[in-house]
Design an enzyme around this catalytic site. Structure first.
Site, PDB file in Angstrom:
ATOM      1  N   CYS A   1       0.820  -1.227   0.000  1.00  0.00           N
ATOM      2  CA  CYS A   1       0.000   0.000   0.000  1.00  0.00           C
ATOM      3  C   CYS A   1       0.850   1.272   0.000  1.00  0.00           C
ATOM      4  O   CYS A   1       0.359   2.341  -0.355  1.00  0.00           O
ATOM      5  CB  CYS A   1      -0.929   0.010   1.200  1.00  0.00           C
ATOM      6  SG  CYS A   1      -1.940  -1.466   1.247  1.00  0.00           S
TER       7      CYS A   1
ATOM      8  N   HIS B   1      -3.460   7.040   2.707  1.00  0.00           N
ATOM      9  CA  HIS B   1      -3.846   5.749   2.136  1.00  0.00           C
ATOM     10  C   HIS B   1      -5.210   5.377   2.729  1.00  0.00           C
ATOM     11  O   HIS B   1      -5.461   5.578   3.914  1.00  0.00           O
ATOM     12  CB  HIS B   1      -2.795   4.704   2.492  1.00  0.00           C
ATOM     13  CG  HIS B   1      -3.223   3.300   2.219  1.00  0.00           C
ATOM     14  ND1 HIS B   1      -3.799   2.927   1.026  1.00  0.00           N
ATOM     15  CD2 HIS B   1      -3.191   2.168   2.990  1.00  0.00           C
ATOM     16  CE1 HIS B   1      -4.091   1.638   1.071  1.00  0.00           C
ATOM     17  NE2 HIS B   1      -3.737   1.160   2.251  1.00  0.00           N
TER      18      HIS B   1
ATOM     19  N   ASN C   1     -10.082  -0.435  -0.028  1.00  0.00           N
ATOM     20  CA  ASN C   1      -8.620  -0.355   0.010  1.00  0.00           C
ATOM     21  C   ASN C   1      -8.065  -0.826  -1.336  1.00  0.00           C
ATOM     22  O   ASN C   1      -8.118  -2.021  -1.633  1.00  0.00           O
ATOM     23  CB  ASN C   1      -8.115  -1.233   1.162  1.00  0.00           C
ATOM     24  CG  ASN C   1      -6.598  -1.218   1.289  1.00  0.00           C
ATOM     25  OD1 ASN C   1      -5.894  -0.710   0.418  1.00  0.00           O
ATOM     26  ND2 ASN C   1      -6.100  -1.784   2.370  1.00  0.00           N
TER      27      ASN C   1
HETATM   28  O1  UT7 Z   1      -3.702  -1.406   3.599  1.00  0.00           O
HETATM   29  C1  UT7 Z   1      -2.645  -1.992   4.283  1.00  0.00           C
HETATM   30  C2  UT7 Z   1      -2.803  -2.005   5.724  1.00  0.00           C
HETATM   31  N1  UT7 Z   1      -4.063  -2.531   6.112  1.00  0.00           N
HETATM   32  C3  UT7 Z   1      -4.659  -2.021   7.154  1.00  0.00           C
HETATM   33  O2  UT7 Z   1      -4.157  -1.092   7.723  1.00  0.00           O
HETATM   34  C4  UT7 Z   1      -5.910  -2.702   7.624  1.00  0.00           C
HETATM   35  C5  UT7 Z   1      -5.861  -2.867   9.087  1.00  0.00           C
HETATM   36  N2  UT7 Z   1      -6.932  -3.605   9.692  1.00  0.00           N
HETATM   37  C6  UT7 Z   1      -8.232  -3.196   9.708  1.00  0.00           C
HETATM   38  O3  UT7 Z   1      -8.628  -2.285   9.033  1.00  0.00           O
HETATM   39  C7  UT7 Z   1      -9.152  -3.895  10.681  1.00  0.00           C
HETATM   40  O4  UT7 Z   1      -8.404  -4.679  11.562  1.00  0.00           O
HETATM   41  C8  UT7 Z   1     -10.254  -4.772  10.021  1.00  0.00           C
HETATM   42  C9  UT7 Z   1     -11.284  -3.890   9.356  1.00  0.00           C
HETATM   43  C10 UT7 Z   1      -9.610  -5.711   9.028  1.00  0.00           C
HETATM   44  C11 UT7 Z   1     -10.963  -5.590  11.105  1.00  0.00           C
HETATM   45  O5  UT7 Z   1     -11.490  -4.741  12.105  1.00  0.00           O
HETATM   46  P1  UT7 Z   1     -11.216  -5.058  13.638  1.00  0.00           P
HETATM   47  O6  UT7 Z   1     -11.917  -4.015  14.416  1.00  0.00           O
HETATM   48  O7  UT7 Z   1      -9.734  -5.166  13.817  1.00  0.00           O
HETATM   49  O8  UT7 Z   1     -11.953  -6.430  13.837  1.00  0.00           O
HETATM   50  P2  UT7 Z   1     -11.374  -7.846  14.286  1.00  0.00           P
HETATM   51  O9  UT7 Z   1     -10.476  -8.418  13.248  1.00  0.00           O
HETATM   52  O10 UT7 Z   1     -10.825  -7.721  15.676  1.00  0.00           O
HETATM   53  O11 UT7 Z   1     -12.703  -8.716  14.336  1.00  0.00           O
HETATM   54  C12 UT7 Z   1     -13.783  -8.393  15.232  1.00  0.00           C
HETATM   55  C13 UT7 Z   1     -14.928  -9.385  14.987  1.00  0.00           C
HETATM   56  C14 UT7 Z   1     -14.478 -10.841  14.926  1.00  0.00           C
HETATM   57  O12 UT7 Z   1     -15.462 -11.611  15.583  1.00  0.00           O
HETATM   58  P3  UT7 Z   1     -15.220 -12.169  17.059  1.00  0.00           P
HETATM   59  O13 UT7 Z   1     -13.992 -13.013  16.965  1.00  0.00           O
HETATM   60  O14 UT7 Z   1     -15.048 -10.962  17.912  1.00  0.00           O
HETATM   61  O15 UT7 Z   1     -16.479 -12.940  17.327  1.00  0.00           O
HETATM   62  C15 UT7 Z   1     -14.487 -11.157  13.472  1.00  0.00           C
HETATM   63  O16 UT7 Z   1     -14.710 -12.519  13.198  1.00  0.00           O
HETATM   64  O17 UT7 Z   1     -15.542  -9.119  13.729  1.00  0.00           O
HETATM   65  C16 UT7 Z   1     -15.646 -10.333  12.981  1.00  0.00           C
HETATM   66  N3  UT7 Z   1     -15.549 -10.021  11.548  1.00  0.00           N
HETATM   67  C17 UT7 Z   1     -16.611  -9.740  10.800  1.00  0.00           C
HETATM   68  N4  UT7 Z   1     -17.922  -9.654  11.069  1.00  0.00           N
HETATM   69  C18 UT7 Z   1     -18.758  -9.335  10.065  1.00  0.00           C
HETATM   70  C19 UT7 Z   1     -14.432  -9.948  10.795  1.00  0.00           C
HETATM   71  N5  UT7 Z   1     -14.761  -9.625   9.528  1.00  0.00           N
HETATM   72  C20 UT7 Z   1     -16.106  -9.489   9.508  1.00  0.00           C
HETATM   73  C21 UT7 Z   1     -17.008  -9.144   8.497  1.00  0.00           C
HETATM   74  N6  UT7 Z   1     -18.333  -9.083   8.822  1.00  0.00           N
HETATM   75  N7  UT7 Z   1     -16.629  -8.882   7.231  1.00  0.00           N
END
Ligand code: UT7
Length: 326
Positions: free
Chosen positions: A113, A253, A283
Site C-alpha cells: 500500500c 492511504h 482499500n
Molecule cells: O492497507 C494496508 C494495511 N491494512 C490495514 O491497515 C488494515 C488494518 N486492519 C483493519 O482495518 C481492521 O483490523 C479490520 C477492518 C480488518 C478488522 O477490524 P477489527 O476491528 O480489527 O476487527 P477484528 O479483526 O478484531 O474482528 C472483530 C470481529 C471478529 O469476531 P469475534 O472473533 O469478535 O467474534 C471477526 O470474526 O468481527 C468479525 N468479523 C466480521 N464480522 C462481520 C471480521 N470480519 C467481519 C465481516 N463481517 N466482514
C-alpha cells in the site's frame, strides 16, 4: 536547486460496483459491520479479462492527456503494484509497450500500500540527481483476483483501480519537499500472499490450501498502522518546519476510516482538510493514494502554493510520506 514537481495526475477504475449488500450473498457479513469497522460502502471490481496493466494504462493515458504530453516524452515508468499481470515480466514493461513509450526505462516497485509513495521517492531521487527529467509513476492494483471470496475478514476490504502522476524537474520553489520511505521486515507476515512464489510454488496443494490468496492479520496490522502513521506525519511536518495548521490537505492511504481519523486527530486537522474516498473504492493498495490525489486535484481541493501531505502504511511492513508544495 532542482526539485521534482507533479505536472499532472490521472486515474482509472473499473465500471463494476460491488456493494456491502452484494457481499452478504458471499459471506456472513453486514453493511453495518463493514461501514462501522472500515468506512467502506462499495468498491470497484475488474472484469475477468482485465489485468493491472489495463487499469494502469487508463490512469497513465489520463495523466498524459492532462499534461498534454506524449508517451515518447517519458524517460522512466515506475509501476507500484502487488497484483501485477504476471510474476515476469514487470507490469511497467507491459505498460511501456501499450503506451509505446519507446524512450523510457521501466520497472515495478513492490511496497504494497505504500508503493505509490515509494515510487514518488524513487522518481524524486532520479530527477534531483538529473539522471531523468520526466517520470511516470503509477499505482495499479487488481486485488480482487487475489482475494479469498470465502474469507469475510479480507474480502470486504479490497477494491481495484489505478492512479498516476507525471513528475518533471523544476528550478522553481515547488514540488516534492520531502519523500520519506521506511520498512520493518520483521513484520513481513502481517500481510502476505503466500502461494505462487519461490517459497511455495503454485501446485494443486497450494491451491487447495488457498495460499494464492491474500492473508492479513487485520487487528495487529491496524494497531501498528495507527501508531506508525501518527509518528510519520508529525515527524514529516517537524522536519520541514511546518505546523499542521499550515497543511492544506492530508491525502492518506485509504485502508480504514478509523485509521484515517486517528491520523487526522493526531494532527488536529478537521476532516474537511483530509481527502477521503474509502467509502467508494475500499482499500486499493498502491492505487489508493494516487486515485485520491487525482480526485482532490479534479475537485479543486489542491491549489498552487498549497502544502499537501501524502502518507501510507502497508505490507512488508512499509510506510512512507511525501510532503509537496503544489
Ligand atoms: O492497507 C494496508 C494495511 N491494512 C490495514 O491497515 C488494515 C488494518 N486492519 C483493519 O482495518 C481492521 O483490523 C479490520 C477492518 C480488518 C478488522 O477490524 P477489527 O476491528 O480489527 O476487527 P477484528 O479483526 O478484531 O474482528 C472483530 C470481529 C471478529 O469476531 P469475534 O472473533 O469478535 O467474534 C471477526 O470474526 O468481527 C468479525 N468479523 C466480521 N464480522 C462481520 C471480521 N470480519 C467481519 C465481516 N463481517 N466482514
Amino acid at each position: 536547486m532542482i526539485r521534482a514537481w507533479i505536472v499532472s495526475t490521472g486515474s482509472f477504475v473499473p465500471e463494476r460496483i460491488l456493494t456491502n449488500d452484494d457481499l452478504k450473498s458471499l459471506v456472513d457479513t453486514s453493511d453495518e459491520w463493514i461501514m462501522e469497522r472500515t468506512g467502506i460502502r462499495e468498491r470497484r471490481i475488474a472484469d475477468k479479462t482485465e489485468a493491472a496493466s489495463d487499469l494502469a494504462y487508463g490512469a497513465a493515458k489520463a495523466a498524459l492527456k492532462s499534461a498534454d504530453l506524449k508517451a515518447r516524452d517519458l524517460d522512466l515508468i515506475i509501476v507500484a503494484t502487488v497484483s501485477g499481470d504476471m510474476l515476469l515480466p514487470s507490469t511497467a514493461c507491459i505498460l511501456q509497450d501499450r503506451l509505446n513509450a519507446k524512450k523510457a526505462a521501466a520497472f515495478d516497485v513492490n511496497a504494497a500500500c505504500s508503493g505509490f509513495i515509494y515510487g514518488l521517492s524513487v522518481a524524486n531521487a532520479y530527477i534531483k540527481s538529473k539522471l531523468f527529467k520526466r517520470v511516470l509513476v503509477v499505482g495499479a492494483e487488481i486485488l480482487s483476483k487475489f482475494t479469498d471470496w470465502e474469507d469475510r475478514t479480507t474480502c470486504v476490504l479490497f477494491g481495484d483501480g489505478a492512479g498516476a502522476a507525471i513528475l518533471e524537474a523544476t528550478a522553481e520553489e515547488k514540488g516534492i519537499l520531502s519523500a520519506k520511505i521506511h520498512s520493518d521486515g520483521s513484520m513481513w507476515d502481517l500481510l502476505q500472499t503466500p502461494g505462487g512464489g519461490s517459497r511455495k510454488p503454485a501446485s494443486r496443494e497450494t491451491i487447495r490450501r488457498r495460499l494464492h490468496f491474500i492473508k492479513m492479520k487485520g487487528n495487529e496490522t491496524f494497531k501498528v498502522a495507527v501508531r506508525t502513521l501518527e509518528n510519520l506525519v508529525t515527524e514529516t511536518l517537524d522536519e520541514n518546519n511546518l505546523k499542521p495548521s499550515q497543511l492544506s490537505l492530508l491525502i492518506p492511504h485509504q485502508a480504514n476510516l478509523r485509521i484515517i481519523k486517528a491520523t487526522a486527530e493526531r494532527l488536529k486537522l478537521p476532516l474537511e482538510r483530509v481527502m477521503i474516498n474509502i467509502d467508494r473504492y475500499g482499500n486499493t493498495s498502491a492505487a489508493s493514494v494516487p486515485i485520491a490525489l487525482d480526485e482532490a486535484v479534479k475537485a479543486g481541493r489542491v491549489k498552487e502554493g498549497d502544502h499537501i501531505l501524502l502518507e501510507a502504511f502497508g505490507g512488508g511492513v512499509t510506510w512512507a510520506s511525501a510532503l509537496i508544495k503544489w
